[in-house]
Design an enzyme around this catalytic site. Structure first.
Site, PDB file in Angstrom:
ATOM      1  N   LYS A  67       0.826  -1.209   0.000  1.00  0.00           N
ATOM      2  CA  LYS A  67       0.000   0.000   0.000  1.00  0.00           C
ATOM      3  C   LYS A  67       0.863   1.262   0.000  1.00  0.00           C
ATOM      4  CE  LYS A  67      -2.163  -1.476   3.725  1.00  0.00           C
ATOM      5  NZ  LYS A  67      -1.672  -2.873   3.780  1.00  0.00           N
ATOM      6  N   THR A  68       1.863   1.290   0.864  1.00  0.00           N
ATOM      7  CA  THR A  68       2.751   2.452   0.925  1.00  0.00           C
ATOM      8  C   THR A  68       3.540   2.614  -0.370  1.00  0.00           C
ATOM      9  OG1 THR A  68       2.965   2.178   3.318  1.00  0.00           O
ATOM     10  CG2 THR A  68       4.621   3.537   2.218  1.00  0.00           C
ATOM     11  N   ASP A 112      -1.128   6.731   6.782  1.00  0.00           N
ATOM     12  CA  ASP A 112      -1.148   5.290   7.000  1.00  0.00           C
ATOM     13  C   ASP A 112      -2.004   4.966   8.223  1.00  0.00           C
ATOM     14  OD1 ASP A 112      -0.538   2.674   6.527  1.00  0.00           O
ATOM     15  OD2 ASP A 112       1.484   2.746   7.364  1.00  0.00           O
ATOM     16  N   THR A 161      -5.380  -1.373   7.243  1.00  0.00           N
ATOM     17  CA  THR A 161      -5.474  -2.831   7.285  1.00  0.00           C
ATOM     18  C   THR A 161      -6.848  -3.269   7.771  1.00  0.00           C
ATOM     19  OG1 THR A 161      -4.533  -2.781   9.514  1.00  0.00           O
ATOM     20  CG2 THR A 161      -2.998  -3.134   7.685  1.00  0.00           C
ATOM     21  N   ARG A 221       6.429  -8.486   1.730  1.00  0.00           N
ATOM     22  CA  ARG A 221       7.258  -8.060   2.863  1.00  0.00           C
ATOM     23  C   ARG A 221       7.861  -9.273   3.569  1.00  0.00           C
ATOM     24  NH1 ARG A 221       4.252  -4.390   6.933  1.00  0.00           N
ATOM     25  NH2 ARG A 221       4.463  -2.900   5.206  1.00  0.00           N
TER      26      ARG A 221
END
Length: 334
Positions: A67-68, A112, A161, A221
């Site tokens: 997302k980032t 975020d 999230t 990740r």
């Protein structure tokens, strides 16, 4: 006479921040999420043709899916600055006002974990998103007055999230699109691992990359984390990044063939051995393991459910036949 390690790597300039180093810097380097990328391409192209900032965008999905990274790519595509903050970091209305009034025309504000934004601050954000103005109340009681500040045109990109915790009024203001990031396929994760290995300056065998992908819980990740730990293992043991060294390194980390960690297996074993396979409540499992409920519910349980090892029923959690077989146990006859 020992040979030179195959994993001797050239260090990136910002090697102390490897997560940033491994982040894609161009659209063609971003693997997966093709539908989202196509929609963003249309949104950004149309906005640039109109010479106007794109409308506000919301990304949601489990941690570690990118997302980032997507927010950074949008800023790079628009050739503008991106100011980054998070929901919990904005504690007072003045914090939000300071951030918004310091934006330049066309800037991107990335928030975020926006679901953790204070509700009072969230309401101040509405007019900023809709009309580009910020309403601030000065004073209290009869002498209170409202000051309206005009803001430069900007785009808010938010990530979460837990989209269910975002209020409907806030969700409705992301007119540029609400995009759900999906889990990646093993093939996509393998491509990401091979790309990351190139950035780290190490050579990984295709079977080694495939093995990391298989255990990475469909999450980039996690795959990059495993790659860095496997690289360390191969460097210390003066060996190649082969399937065998990957197996050995991940086994040392307690990660099995399905990507289950020691904590995941403890949850399954607790339900089976202490509670007869379930059903059992989440709070009981957490107490038995001396673990936080939120950790189990948000980190361990989603993957165990996704691969079919746990069922969530109205009466509690139960281990499935697949879960029993993975642990080498015989499921009970019902």
């Amino acid at each position: 006479m020992s040979s030179t390690p195959k994993t001797t790597a050239k260090q990136p300039d910002d090697s102390l921040f490897l997560d940033t180093t491994l982040r894609p810097g161009e659209w063609d380097q971003y693997i997966g999420q093709n539908t989202i990328k196509k929609n963003l391409h249309i949104l950004l192209t149309a906005a640039k043709q109109r010479n106007h900032p794109p409308e506000h965008i919301l990304f949601y999905g489990p941690p570690g899916l990118g997302k980032t990274t997507l927010a950074h790519l949008v800023a790079k595509e628009l050739r503008t600055q991106m100011k980054t903050t998070s929901g919990p970091a904005i504690e007072k209305v003045g914090d939000l006002a300071s951030i918004l009034t310091n934006l330049s025309p066309g800037d991107i504000l990335f928030i975020d974990e926006i679901h953790r934004l204070n509700k009072t601050i969230e309401e101040i954000l509405y007019p900023a998103m809709e009309s580009g103005s910020l309403d601030i109340i000065i004073g209290k009681g009869p002498s209170a007055r409202t000051i309206q500040l005009e803001l430069p045109p900007f785009t808010l990109i938010a990530a979460t999230t837990r989209i269910a915790m975002i209020s409907s009024p806030l969700r409705s203001r992301f007119s540029g699109g609400i995009h759900k990031l999906e889990f990646y396929s093993d093939e996509e994760i393998q491509q990401i691992v091979e790309r990351s290995a190139g950035i780290l300056g190490v050579t990984i065998h295709p079977q080694g990359a495939q093995e990391i992908a298989r255990r990475s819980r469909y999450t980039p990740r996690t795959a990059n984390y495993f790659l860095k730990r496997v690289r360390d293992y191969a460097q210390v043991h003066n060996t190649e990044l082969s399937k065998e060294s990957v197996d050995q390194a991940l086994e040392l980390l307690g990660v099995d063939k399905m990507g289950l960690t020691t904590a995941d297996r403890e949850i399954l074993e607790t339900i089976i051995h202490k509670f007869g396979g379930g059903p059992v409540g989440l709070n009981t499992i957490a107490s038995s393991l001396s673990e936080e409920e939120t950790t189990i519910e948000e980190f361990n349980e989603p993957y165990l459910m996704q691969i079919g090892f746990i069922d969530r029923t109205p009466r509690g959690r139960t281990v499935t036949e697949l879960g029993y077989k993975h642990l080498g146990l015989t499921p009970p006859i019902l």
